[in-house]
Design a protein around this motif. Structure first.
Motif, short mmCIF file in Angstrom:
data_model
loop_
_atom_site.label_atom_id
_atom_site.label_comp_id
_atom_site.label_asym_id
_atom_site.label_seq_id
_atom_site.Cartn_x
_atom_site.Cartn_y
_atom_site.Cartn_z
N LEU A 173 0.82 -1.22 0.00
CA LEU A 173 0.00 0.00 0.00
C LEU A 173 0.85 1.26 0.00
O LEU A 173 0.36 2.34 -0.35
CB LEU A 173 -0.92 0.01 1.22
CG LEU A 173 -1.96 -1.12 1.31
CD1 LEU A 173 -2.76 -1.00 2.61
CD2 LEU A 173 -2.88 -1.10 0.10
N LEU A 174 2.10 1.16 0.39
CA LEU A 174 2.97 2.33 0.48
C LEU A 174 3.36 2.81 -0.92
O LEU A 174 3.74 2.02 -1.78
CB LEU A 174 4.22 2.01 1.29
CG LEU A 174 3.99 1.66 2.75
CD1 LEU A 174 5.30 1.27 3.42
CD2 LEU A 174 3.34 2.82 3.49
N THR A 175 3.27 4.10 -1.12
CA THR A 175 3.63 4.68 -2.41
C THR A 175 4.12 6.10 -2.21
O THR A 175 4.01 6.67 -1.12
CB THR A 175 2.44 4.66 -3.37
OG1 THR A 175 2.87 5.12 -4.65
CG2 THR A 175 1.30 5.54 -2.86
N ARG A 176 4.63 6.67 -3.27
CA ARG A 176 5.16 8.03 -3.21
C ARG A 176 4.11 9.04 -3.66
O ARG A 176 3.18 8.71 -4.39
CB ARG A 176 6.40 8.14 -4.11
CG ARG A 176 7.56 7.26 -3.65
CD ARG A 176 8.74 7.35 -4.61
NE ARG A 176 9.88 6.60 -4.09
CZ ARG A 176 10.09 5.30 -4.35
NH1 ARG A 176 9.24 4.63 -5.13
NH2 ARG A 176 11.14 4.68 -3.83
N VAL A 177 4.30 10.27 -3.23
CA VAL A 177 3.49 11.38 -3.73
C VAL A 177 3.68 11.44 -5.25
O VAL A 177 4.80 11.20 -5.74
CB VAL A 177 3.92 12.70 -3.06
CG1 VAL A 177 3.22 13.89 -3.70
CG2 VAL A 177 3.67 12.65 -1.56
N PRO A 178 2.64 11.71 -6.03
CA PRO A 178 2.76 11.68 -7.49
C PRO A 178 3.94 12.46 -8.06
O PRO A 178 4.66 11.97 -8.93
CB PRO A 178 1.42 12.26 -7.96
CG PRO A 178 0.46 11.85 -6.88
CD PRO A 178 1.25 11.95 -5.60
#
Length: 243
Positions: free
Chosen positions: A51-56
């Motif tokens: 679920l962890l991701t970076r800011v666009p």
């Protein structure tokens, strides 16, 4: 190799619109919900690290940087080994000299994550790289069993995080967390590593000298831009880079 300052979705080559990143790269940052500390703890506890991701905007910078790193070094691991860890290109540099995981300072390095995930302000994202393998148990996706770091290695990491980060910085146990991505989630599988998250570390103390001494001792010579990177990761303490 510095990443581009700003990258728009229109600038990204079509081949970078792949996998789970394909939809997020076109999002506006304003539409992205930053992960709260409580959400991070839940994600780690439930082993839902996918679920962890970076800011666009950060994701776009990362993808463009990655494309350049591959073109120049052949792969991202090659870049990390040669430029960030200085454990390459000679394979002998990656051979451990100590007796085990996190036992010898020459066998691990502590660096800031150059492209941290989309956490709320105040969460500092650090990566500990190891020449030793960190053993995990990763059941098939059809299993109800959660993936995890093997007990012996998890205990070593717990002690390391306590003695290296929490205790020296005087932080509460609930304000320090760590996790290791599972193999399927790792962008750099060739070099083992785990992530350390610090929630609102004592930045006020860091501006008065002694705190910086503690932090710079923790990081050692591994990351020479400690003050600037620390400050840039939290808008509320951006002026730390000028202290």
């Amino acid at each position: 190799m510095a990443p581009p300052a700003v990258v728009s979705a229109d600038e990204l080559p079509a081949e970078l619109f792949v996998g789970k990143d394909a939809e997020r790269v076109t999002m506006d940052d304003a539409d992205f919900k930053l992960f709260s500390w409580a959400e991070l703890l839940d994600i780690i506890a439930e082993a839902k690290l996918e679920l962890l991701t970076r800011v666009p905007s950060e994701l776009r910078r990362y993808l463009m940087w990655k494309k350049g790193a591959v073109a120049r070094y052949g792969s991202v691991p090659n870049y990390v080994l040669e430029e960030r860890l200085h454990w390459g290109p000679d394979p002998a540099l990656l051979v451990p000299v100590g007796r085990g995981l996190l036992q010898d300072r020459r066998d691990y390095k502590i660096l800031f994550n150059d492209f941290p995930y989309g956490f709320e302000d105040g969460v500092v994202h650090i990566v500990v790289w190891s020449k030793f393998r960190i053993h995990t148990i990763e059941p098939p996706t059809s299993s109800r069993e959660k993936p995890r770091v093997e007990a012996a290695d998890a205990a070593v990491i717990e002690d390391f995080v306590e003695s290296t980060f929490r205790a020296p910085l005087g932080m509460a146990k609930g304000d320090v967390a760590w996790f290791k991505n599972w193999a399927v989630l790792m962008s750099i599988r060739e070099i083992d590593h785990f992530h350390v998250l610090l929630r609102s570390p004592p930045v006020d103390g860091l501006t008065r000298g002694e705190g910086w001494t503690v932090l710079e001792r923790i990081m050692g010579a591994d990351d020479v831009e400690v003050r600037r990177k620390w400050g840039s990761m939290d808008a509320r303490v951006a002026l730390l880079g000028k202290s």
